[in-house]
Scaffold this motif. Structure first.
Motif, PDB file in Angstrom:
ATOM      1  N   THR A 117     -17.404  35.311  80.035  1.00 13.24           N
ATOM      2  CA  THR A 117     -16.843  36.176  78.789  1.00 13.24           C
ATOM      3  C   THR A 117     -17.860  36.908  77.298  1.00 13.24           C
ATOM      4  N   GLY A 118     -18.048  37.682  76.764  1.00 15.12           N
ATOM      5  CA  GLY A 118     -18.141  37.801  75.289  1.00 15.12           C
ATOM      6  C   GLY A 118     -17.977  39.157  74.370  1.00 15.12           C
ATOM      7  N   ASP A 119     -18.605  39.376  73.281  1.00 15.14           N
ATOM      8  CA  ASP A 119     -17.687  39.941  72.222  1.00 15.14           C
ATOM      9  C   ASP A 119     -19.404  40.881  72.441  1.00 15.14           C
ATOM     10  N   MET A 120     -19.553  41.802  71.908  1.00 20.97           N
ATOM     11  CA  MET A 120     -20.869  42.818  71.814  1.00 20.97           C
ATOM     12  C   MET A 120     -20.131  43.830  70.571  1.00 20.97           C
ATOM     13  N   GLN A 121     -21.388  44.124  69.930  1.00 15.82           N
ATOM     14  CA  GLN A 121     -20.879  45.146  68.981  1.00 15.82           C
ATOM     15  C   GLN A 121     -21.834  46.511  68.615  1.00 15.82           C
ATOM     16  N   PHE A 122     -21.601  47.520  68.806  1.00 14.44           N
ATOM     17  CA  PHE A 122     -22.876  48.829  68.225  1.00 14.44           C
ATOM     18  C   PHE A 122     -22.564  49.039  67.714  1.00 14.44           C
ATOM     19  N   VAL A 123     -24.009  49.033  66.204  1.00 18.91           N
ATOM     20  CA  VAL A 123     -24.375  49.175  64.961  1.00 18.91           C
ATOM     21  C   VAL A 123     -24.533  50.770  64.153  1.00 18.91           C
ATOM     22  N   PHE A 124     -24.390  51.109  64.448  1.00 18.43           N
ATOM     23  CA  PHE A 124     -24.823  52.883  63.970  1.00 18.43           C
ATOM     24  C   PHE A 124     -25.096  53.224  62.518  1.00 18.43           C
ATOM     25  N   GLY A 125     -24.617  51.654  61.468  1.00 19.48           N
ATOM     26  CA  GLY A 125     -25.107  52.043  60.372  1.00 19.48           C
ATOM     27  C   GLY A 125     -23.815  51.075  59.406  1.00 19.48           C
ATOM     28  N   VAL A 126     -23.999  51.039  58.308  1.00 22.35           N
ATOM     29  CA  VAL A 126     -23.441  50.365  57.124  1.00 22.35           C
ATOM     30  C   VAL A 126     -22.188  50.826  56.880  1.00 22.35           C
ATOM     31  N   ASN A 127     -21.343  49.558  57.295  1.00 20.74           N
ATOM     32  CA  ASN A 127     -19.373  49.803  57.455  1.00 20.74           C
ATOM     33  C   ASN A 127     -19.377  50.299  58.673  1.00 20.74           C
ATOM     34  N   ASN A 128     -20.478  50.826  59.889  1.00 24.09           N
ATOM     35  CA  ASN A 128     -20.032  51.792  61.315  1.00 24.09           C
ATOM     36  C   ASN A 128     -20.246  50.832  62.436  1.00 24.09           C
ATOM     37  N   VAL A 129     -19.281  49.699  62.623  1.00 22.89           N
ATOM     38  CA  VAL A 129     -19.784  48.886  63.345  1.00 22.89           C
ATOM     39  C   VAL A 129     -18.314  49.218  64.802  1.00 22.89           C
ATOM     40  N   ALA A 130     -18.651  48.850  66.330  1.00 24.41           N
ATOM     41  CA  ALA A 130     -18.223  49.589  66.871  1.00 24.41           C
ATOM     42  C   ALA A 130     -17.978  48.310  68.018  1.00 24.41           C
ATOM     43  N   GLN A 131     -17.033  47.337  68.491  1.00 26.24           N
ATOM     44  CA  GLN A 131     -16.697  45.958  68.871  1.00 26.24           C
ATOM     45  C   GLN A 131     -16.125  46.299  70.268  1.00 26.24           C
ATOM     46  N   TYR A 132     -17.024  44.939  71.285  1.00 25.88           N
ATOM     47  CA  TYR A 132     -15.960  45.516  72.977  1.00 25.88           C
ATOM     48  C   TYR A 132     -16.443  44.176  73.034  1.00 25.88           C
ATOM     49  N   ARG A 133     -15.292  43.914  73.892  1.00 27.96           N
ATOM     50  CA  ARG A 133     -14.909  42.241  74.470  1.00 27.96           C
ATOM     51  C   ARG A 133     -15.366  43.257  76.063  1.00 27.96           C
ATOM     52  N   ILE A 134     -16.452  42.243  76.593  1.00 25.73           N
ATOM     53  CA  ILE A 134     -17.029  42.026  78.112  1.00 25.73           C
ATOM     54  C   ILE A 134     -16.433  41.195  78.851  1.00 25.73           C
ATOM     55  N   THR A 135     -16.333  41.337  80.215  1.00 24.28           N
ATOM     56  CA  THR A 135     -16.859  39.609  80.868  1.00 24.28           C
ATOM     57  C   THR A 135     -17.617  39.958  82.441  1.00 24.28           C
ATOM     58  N   LEU A 136     -18.900  39.261  82.595  1.00 19.23           N
ATOM     59  CA  LEU A 136     -19.423  39.798  83.544  1.00 19.23           C
ATOM     60  C   LEU A 136     -19.361  39.375  84.800  1.00 19.23           C
ATOM     61  N   SER A 137     -19.533  40.011  86.052  1.00 22.05           N
ATOM     62  CA  SER A 137     -19.124  40.013  87.136  1.00 22.05           C
ATOM     63  C   SER A 137     -20.144  38.893  87.773  1.00 22.05           C
ATOM     64  N   ASP A 138     -21.303  39.325  87.633  1.00 20.07           N
ATOM     65  CA  ASP A 138     -22.517  38.797  87.438  1.00 20.07           C
ATOM     66  C   ASP A 138     -23.395  39.573  86.491  1.00 20.07           C
ATOM     67  N   ASP A 139     -25.103  38.865  86.429  1.00 19.66           N
ATOM     68  CA  ASP A 139     -25.905  39.849  85.075  1.00 19.66           C
ATOM     69  C   ASP A 139     -26.078  40.968  85.817  1.00 19.66           C
ATOM     70  N   SER A 140     -26.186  42.247  86.641  1.00 16.75           N
ATOM     71  CA  SER A 140     -25.685  42.827  86.616  1.00 16.75           C
ATOM     72  C   SER A 140     -24.469  43.671  86.309  1.00 16.75           C
ATOM     73  N   HIS A 141     -22.482  43.796  86.629  1.00 13.67           N
ATOM     74  CA  HIS A 141     -22.475  44.069  86.510  1.00 13.67           C
ATOM     75  C   HIS A 141     -21.072  43.415  85.534  1.00 13.67           C
ATOM     76  N   PHE A 142     -20.270  44.256  84.809  1.00 15.12           N
ATOM     77  CA  PHE A 142     -19.769  43.829  83.750  1.00 15.12           C
ATOM     78  C   PHE A 142     -18.343  44.265  83.720  1.00 15.12           C
ATOM     79  N   TYR A 143     -16.808  44.607  83.187  1.00 12.81           N
ATOM     80  CA  TYR A 143     -15.641  45.049  82.698  1.00 12.81           C
ATOM     81  C   TYR A 143     -15.973  44.875  80.754  1.00 12.81           C
ATOM     82  N   MET A 144     -15.683  45.533  80.669  1.00 18.47           N
ATOM     83  CA  MET A 144     -15.424  45.874  78.628  1.00 18.47           C
ATOM     84  C   MET A 144     -14.179  46.408  78.545  1.00 18.47           C
TER      85      MET A 144
END
Length: 515
Positions: free
Chosen positions: A122-149
């Motif tokens: 499991t893990g957390d990921m953020q896309f930073v588009f600018g100041v105060n402009n962040v999209a946040q995602y939770r992901i879970t890896l199946s392996d190093d090539s596939h994940f759900y989010m």
């Protein structure tokens, strides 16, 4: 997600920041997301403890679909897709994001970001588009090539998948025969067919299911594709069929698979995939054995139906066995058997027509296009609903020991069993012990479209399960109204849904293979 574009996007994100923080704190404190034990996702709760930040390294493509608010006042459905590069040390060095919401397209938006992978994948990921402009995602890896989010920063909720890209496939326009499937919320249709891509020219044939009207079959498909970007694998494609012209961006996963997102913002809200076909020409003998399926779609409600099941074919046009479960508009119907007379046909191009005579007295007809003799994409021929999904051939024998070890999973849909009713997405891990005990550790992201609030909660539950010889499993979680039905395609992999009144959620699970 990036629901604002240009200068207005950053300004709006800043204005909403305090609202979002308050919403998230309220959500966690009140235990939205199904009730039960909180805090299961932070450090990883499963038994596959070898994942690290280095497990997410390289270039990845993803697509999502969800619902959210662009302004804190109104709510809309949206689709999102893109590519990103992870450096293996917690940094996203490059993000390209495409986003459609409220008849507005934001395409080829650039960002950077960060991520953290826990030991259980499991893990957390953020896309930073600018100041105060962040999209946040939770992901879970199946392996190093596939994940759900899932997206979970409080403005919205969405669910999808991501896959590692093979950059050697970026050198030219995709080429070969592909089964192409798209699902469109705004247009209210599901499109499916077999297409040949040759030097940027596309030809093929397929089927179009239109909600409220039914199936159009066959349709002629033509189109053109442009070469993908040499660094991103992102290209554009135009598809023309009997119902009109559609424009897409595509993301190369590899030479055998593409993810697609419709960019006709004023008339579409669609995502899909193209998978390279192999094993043709096909016949009834190509569909021989037991197959599991999972599908979802719209009734009079968005995400109003989820279905799972299996059927067994004899290779000569007969369906000899099967089982079927579905939940529609929050009403589960379980353990449906097949009556005699179920049958199928297969055309040389891989189009299969599978008619399942259900013990309820109804016929469930699946129009499928074979990717290979072991996999197919399909839509359900229904005059009202717009439902589609995937089919996988079963392998192995099944018992309680078939659910053993840790799996990643996601579910999407809605929960009307509590007030207010919520759109929900879940992502996390399932850890069965092979002997009938099961633990799940997941994050629920939710959004209330009426009150325009959202948030997330983390949960851990334990329960019990039983698997029969057909690969059908049921699971119960005391303390959580969670009656789950699983259909296994192989050990710890398959499709499942929640069979509780008022809840309409389903998804898939995949056996984890850690580093």
């Amino acid at each position: 997600m990036n629901p604002f574009f240009g200068k207005s996007k950053c300004a709006a994100r800043a204005a909403m920041a305090l609202v979002a923080v308050a919403t998230l704190l309220l959500a966690v404190g009140c235990g939205f997301g199904g009730g039960g034990n909180g805090g299961g996702g932070g450090g990883g709760g499963g038994n596959n403890g070898n994942f690290t930040n280095a497990s997410l390294k390289g270039q990845y493509a993803f697509t999502l679909r969800g619902v959210g608010t662009p302004d804190g006042v109104n709510s809309f459905f949206f689709v999102e897709g893109g590519v990103f590069t992870a450096d293996g040390n917690g940094n996203l060095t490059s993000v390209t994001d495409d986003f459609i919401e409220n008849f507005t397209a934001g395409l080829n938006i650039q960002a950077t970001g960060t991520y953290r992978i826990n030991k259980d994948g499991t893990g957390d990921m953020q896309f930073v588009f600018g100041v105060n402009n962040v999209a946040q995602y939770r992901i879970t890896l199946s392996d190093d090539s596939h994940f759900y989010m899932v997206e979970d920063e409080g403005f919205n909720t969405s669910a999808g998948t991501g896959e590692k890209q093979d950059a050697t496939a970026f050198a030219s326009v995709p080429s070969g025969t592909f089964v192409l499937q798209t699902h469109d919320l705004v247009a209210g249709n599901s499109k499916l067919g077999v297409t040949t891509w040759n030097a940027g020219q596309i030809t093929g044939t397929g089927d179009v299911l239109i909600g409220g009207s039914g199936l159009i079959s066959p349709v002629t498909i033509t189109g053109t594709a442009q070469a993908p970007g040499s660094s991103t694998g992102r290209g554009t494609v135009t598809i023309v069929d009997d119902t009109g012209t559609s424009h897409y961006v595509y993301y190369v996963v590899n030479s055998k698979k593409l993810l697609v997102l419709n960019t006709d913002a004023t008339s579409s809200l669609g995502i899909g995939r193209a998978e390279a076909q192999s094993g043709g020409p096909f016949s009834a003998a190509s569909l021989n054995g037991s197959y599991v399926f999972g599908s979802a779609g719209e009734t009079t409600f968005i995400s109003g139906i989820h279905s799972v099941g299996f059927f067994t074919t004899n290779g000569t046009g007969g369906v000899t066995d099967g089982n079927f479960d579905f939940v529609q508009d929050g009403n589960p119907v379980t353990n449906i058997l097949l009556n005699p007379g179920s049958s199928y046909t297969v055309d040389a191009n891989g189009r299969a027509d599978v008619k399942l005579n259900l013990s309820t007295g109804l016929t469930n007809e699946k129009v499928m296009y074979l990717v290979s003799p072991s996999r197919a994409l399909f839509l359900v021929n229904d005059p009202i609903n717009v439902e589609d999904g995937t089919v996988d051939k079963q392998s192995g024998t099944f018992s309680n020991s078939s659910l053993n070890g840790q799996a990643s999973f996601f579910m999407d849909g809605f929960d009307a069993s509590q007030s207010p009713a919520l759109f929900k997405d879940r992502v996390g891990t399932l850890t069965p012990d092979g002997s009938g005990s099961l633990r799940t550790n997941y994050r629920t992201s939710f959004f209330d479209g009426n009150n325009i609030i959202g948030g997330f909660s983390d949960f851990t539950f334990t329960g019990t399960y039983a698997v029969n010889g057909s690969g059908v499993a049921t699971a119960q979680f005391p303390g959580f109204t969670g009656n789950m039905v699983f259909y296994l395609s192989s050990t710890n992999t398959g499709y499942f849904l929640q069979a509780d009144t008022g809840v309409d959620m389903g998804g898939s699970f995949t056996k984890q293979t850690g580093p």
